[in-house]
Design an enzyme around this catalytic site. Structure first.
Site, PDB file in Angstrom:
ATOM      1  N   PRO A  73      -1.390   0.658   5.968  1.00  0.00           N
ATOM      2  CA  PRO A  73      -1.744  -1.256   6.186  1.00  0.00           C
ATOM      3  C   PRO A  73      -3.229  -1.193   5.976  1.00  0.00           C
ATOM      4  O   PRO A  73      -4.643  -0.341   5.799  1.00  0.00           O
ATOM      5  CB  PRO A  73      -1.432  -0.492   7.428  1.00  0.00           C
ATOM      6  CG  PRO A  73      -0.443   0.351   7.817  1.00  0.00           C
ATOM      7  CD  PRO A  73      -1.070   1.496   7.055  1.00  0.00           C
ATOM      8  N   CYS A  74      -3.635  -1.937   5.361  1.00  0.00           N
ATOM      9  CA  CYS A  74      -4.631  -2.796   4.907  1.00  0.00           C
ATOM     10  C   CYS A  74      -4.408  -3.832   5.162  1.00  0.00           C
ATOM     11  O   CYS A  74      -4.466  -4.717   4.257  1.00  0.00           O
ATOM     12  CB  CYS A  74      -5.118  -1.627   3.730  1.00  0.00           C
ATOM     13  SG  CYS A  74      -6.685  -2.363   2.590  1.00  0.00           S
ATOM     14  N   GLN A  75      -5.949  -4.587   5.300  1.00  0.00           N
ATOM     15  CA  GLN A  75      -6.519  -5.741   5.992  1.00  0.00           C
ATOM     16  C   GLN A  75      -7.598  -6.737   6.566  1.00  0.00           C
ATOM     17  O   GLN A  75      -7.922  -7.634   6.117  1.00  0.00           O
ATOM     18  CB  GLN A  75      -5.213  -6.042   7.856  1.00  0.00           C
ATOM     19  CG  GLN A  75      -3.817  -5.799   7.516  1.00  0.00           C
ATOM     20  CD  GLN A  75      -2.794  -6.274   9.653  1.00  0.00           C
ATOM     21  OE1 GLN A  75      -3.666  -6.080   9.904  1.00  0.00           O
ATOM     22  NE2 GLN A  75      -2.149  -6.824   9.264  1.00  0.00           N
TER      23      GLN A  75
END
Length: 316
Positions: A73-75
């Site tokens: 996940p990468c935000q």
């Protein structure tokens, strides 16, 4: 030749793992934090998945491997400037965890799957930070579109292939394009998850009836006062003669069946993502839609895995 061994991080329901298994790899250890996704994984792929927080994992306890795969996940895309590193953003903790495991285990190859924005954030600064952390690897970077790899869906994903054994190229695009007609024809009601779809209110069904194949919420009459800011994939009816748009949570976006006035089922979403019919999803309905939205299409993962397998075989 023994099967190359894979460690899988952020495995979800197992779409990426399934692709690698189909290409001749053995997944020896996997991890995810979502219990429903872990149940789906374990009942379809194997009980080698661990359901826990990756930050608590000690890499010395992990089995030896040839490959590490995963889509962390990468935000955190908005905080980086000349003074701030993207990898320092708490929202990018999972990317750092992926890097930690790769640095400690030193596999021959790693595959990192992520959103295309990872490559352009900070005019390439985020990508450069990752490359600096893994500087002993030759890293090939490309945005792949699932529709170019035998999947009836336009889904763009950034794929980083890092190698200690020479340059490994991404798979080339296929010439033929799969359509919704190709993947949703002949679905039996007896198939697992086919009778599972989010029920809609009568008012929602009335809207569906006004939307033609390929159209979306913006094709509704002006009396519905649809905000111009509403995403074009909301209330989108699938077109039998075209691939799907990027499949998100089909229940929340109200992804409409091409010929019926209802949201697509879990099995139909699974076919669009290229999961086989005997792959059953577990958890509540919301979780199943989300597992599919998060999944790497197995067929796309298989195409990537075949290129890696071919390279390893040639090296040996």
């Amino acid at each position: 030749m023994t099967k190359p061994k894979v460690i899988s991080l952020f495995s979800g329901a197992g779409g990426m793992d399934l692709g690698f298994i189909n290409a001749g790899f053995e997944v020896v250890w996997a991890i995810d934090f979502e219990p429903d996704a872990c149940e789906t994984y374990s009942k379809n792929i194997g009980d080698h998945i661990v359901c826990e927080d990756i930050t608590q994992v000690k890499t010395e306890n992990l089995p030896d491997c040839d490959i590490i795969i995963g889509g962390s996940p990468c935000q955190g895309f908005s905080n980086a400037n000349r003074q701030t590193n993207f990898l320092d953003n708490p929202k990018n903790l999972m990317v750092r965890e992926y890097i930690r495991v790769v640095k400690d285990k030193q596999p021959k190859v790693f595959v990192l799957e992520n959103v295309p924005r990872l490559l352009t954030a900070g005019k390439g600064k985020f990508l450069n930070e990752i490359k600096e952390q893994l500087s002993n690897y030759h890293i090939e970077v490309k945005v792949l579109n699932a529709v170019d790899h035998g999947i009836a869906q336009k889904r763009r994903r950034a794929i980083l292939i890092g190698s200690l054994i020479g340059e490994i190229k991404h798979p080339v695009a296929k010439k033929e394009t799969m359509t919704i007609r190709d993947v949703l024809t002949n679905i039996s009601d007896e198939l697992p998850n086919q009778d599972e779809y989010r029920a809609s209110r009568e008012s929602t069904i009335e809207k569906m009836k006004l939307i033609k194949q390929g159209d979306n919420v913006h094709s509704l009459p002006a009396s519905y006062n649809v905000s111009p800011n509403t995403h074009e994939n909301v209330y989108r009816r699938l077109d039998l003669n075209e691939p799907s748009h990027t499949l998100a949570h089909a229940g929340k976006t109200v992804t409409i069946h091409p010929t019926e006035d209802r949201i697509i089922s879990i099995r139909e979403a699974a076919r669009i993502q290229s999961f086989p019919d005997d792959f059953t999803f577990y958890g509540d309905l919301n979780s199943k839609y989300q597992q599919l939205a998060n999944a790497v299409p197995p067929k796309m993962a298989e195409e990537i895995a075949k290129e890696i397998h071919k390279h390893i075989h040639n090296k040996n």
